[in-house]
Design a protein around this motif. Structure first.
Motif, mmCIF file in Angstrom:
data_model
loop_
_atom_site.group_PDB
_atom_site.id
_atom_site.type_symbol
_atom_site.label_atom_id
_atom_site.label_comp_id
_atom_site.label_asym_id
_atom_site.label_seq_id
_atom_site.Cartn_x
_atom_site.Cartn_y
_atom_site.Cartn_z
ATOM 1 N N ASP A 14 -26.237 -19.787 25.426
ATOM 2 C CA ASP A 14 -26.692 -18.828 24.418
ATOM 3 C C ASP A 14 -25.538 -17.888 24.080
ATOM 4 O O ASP A 14 -25.067 -17.144 24.949
ATOM 5 C CB ASP A 14 -27.878 -18.033 24.968
ATOM 6 C CG ASP A 14 -28.410 -17.008 23.984
ATOM 7 O OD1 ASP A 14 -27.858 -16.899 22.866
ATOM 8 O OD2 ASP A 14 -29.398 -16.322 24.318
ATOM 9 N N ASN A 51 -25.491 -15.189 22.587
ATOM 10 C CA ASN A 51 -25.870 -13.777 22.666
ATOM 11 C C ASN A 51 -26.284 -13.353 24.068
ATOM 12 O O ASN A 51 -26.724 -12.219 24.269
ATOM 13 C CB ASN A 51 -27.024 -13.492 21.698
ATOM 14 C CG ASN A 51 -26.618 -13.677 20.250
ATOM 15 O OD1 ASN A 51 -25.534 -13.286 19.850
ATOM 16 N ND2 ASN A 51 -27.478 -14.296 19.473
ATOM 17 N N ALA A 52 -26.141 -14.250 25.032
ATOM 18 C CA ALA A 52 -26.537 -13.917 26.400
ATOM 19 C C ALA A 52 -25.604 -12.868 26.990
ATOM 20 O O ALA A 52 -24.422 -12.783 26.639
ATOM 21 C CB ALA A 52 -26.522 -15.174 27.267
#
Length: 263
Positions: free
Chosen positions: A184, A186-187
């Motif tokens: 991800d 945006n993790a």
């Protein structure tokens, strides 16, 4: 999920407070709570939004000529805190809690069994405490019911080992499958240095070209910039405007230096 944008707390405090202190211990002298400050630092990195503890009255109203001093004082404190074990531990917890359930490290059968037994014992202790508050026939009936509960818990406890092993296997299978997914973007990064680099880079980008002479006008319960494009500027840009050139330029210089050290 929007990209994470974090701003370190030493910048938040220096700019939001608009005040400074040239002191050996800026926390003690100005009544700034270290715990709140540290928590705000961690949450700023983890959440991607500004977090700042309440600003003591003693930090407000200090002359502009002194404002660069607090940036240096809080910057030095932030750098020391960032390199310490406390931040590393707190940030690790933030990373773990931000992970989807299937990406959290699987528990062993022993861990699952221990957790289940602890929950059962806690529930039993709470029920026993409730029974003690009863009197007469009500207590006798509750004690009889408790005996049945204990028997059922003993039966469940005997089967805990097998159930825990099965659950551990299922958690491991989900975890291994989840690791094969594309990461991800945006993790929350596991390495706090990555989050800090993003934070400092964002701060420098958003506070570039602040117009400290910008005109403001009275609006409903607040003041707004006369130029609409300034109202659309990021929060950190507006914080720099309120703090003034001395504080902002000192903060930008400190951020640039720290960012260079991190590369």
């Amino acid at each position: 999920m929007p990209p994470r944008r974090a701003t370190t707390t030493f910048l938040v405090l220096a700019l939001a407070a608009g005040s400074v202190a040239a002191a050996n211990d800026v926390f003690q002298e100005y009544g700034l709570d270290r715990r709140s400050w540290g928590d705000a630092f961690v949450h700023s990195l983890a959440d991607g939004v500004l977090h700042a503890p309440s600003v003591p009255a003693r930090l407000k109203g200090v002359p502009p000529a002194q404002r660069a001093a607090v940036v240096q004082a809080l910057g030095a404190a932030a750098k020391a805190y960032f390199g310490g074990a406390e931040l590393q531990s707190l940030y690790r917890k933030e990373v773990d809690s931000s992970l989807p359930g299937d990406l959290r490290p699987p528990r062993s059968a022993a861990e699952i069994e221990a957790s289940s037994r602890a929950e059962m014992q806690k529930g039993l202790a709470e029920m026993e405490q409730s029974v003690k508050s009863l009197q007469g026939d009500a207590r006798k009936q509750a004690e009889a019911a408790m005996a049945q509960v204990r028997a059922e818990m003993d039966r469940q406890a005997a089967a805990l080992g097998k159930a825990a092993a099965q659950q551990a296997a299922e958690e491991k299978a989900r975890y291994e499958a989840a690791k094969k997914r594309p990461p991800d973007p945006n993790a929350l990064p596991p390495d706090p240095k990555v989050a800090l680099r993003k934070s400092l880079t964002t701060f420098l980008k958003e506070t570039s070209g602040v117009d400290y002479a910008a005109e403001t006008r009275e609006a409903t319960r607040t003041r707004r910039f006369a130029r609409p494009e300034y109202e659309a500027k990021p929060r950190s840009w507006k914080m720099c405007y309120r703090a003034g050139r001395e504080a902002c330029e000192a903060a930008r210089a400190f951020a640039s230096g720290w960012l260079a050290e991190l590369k």
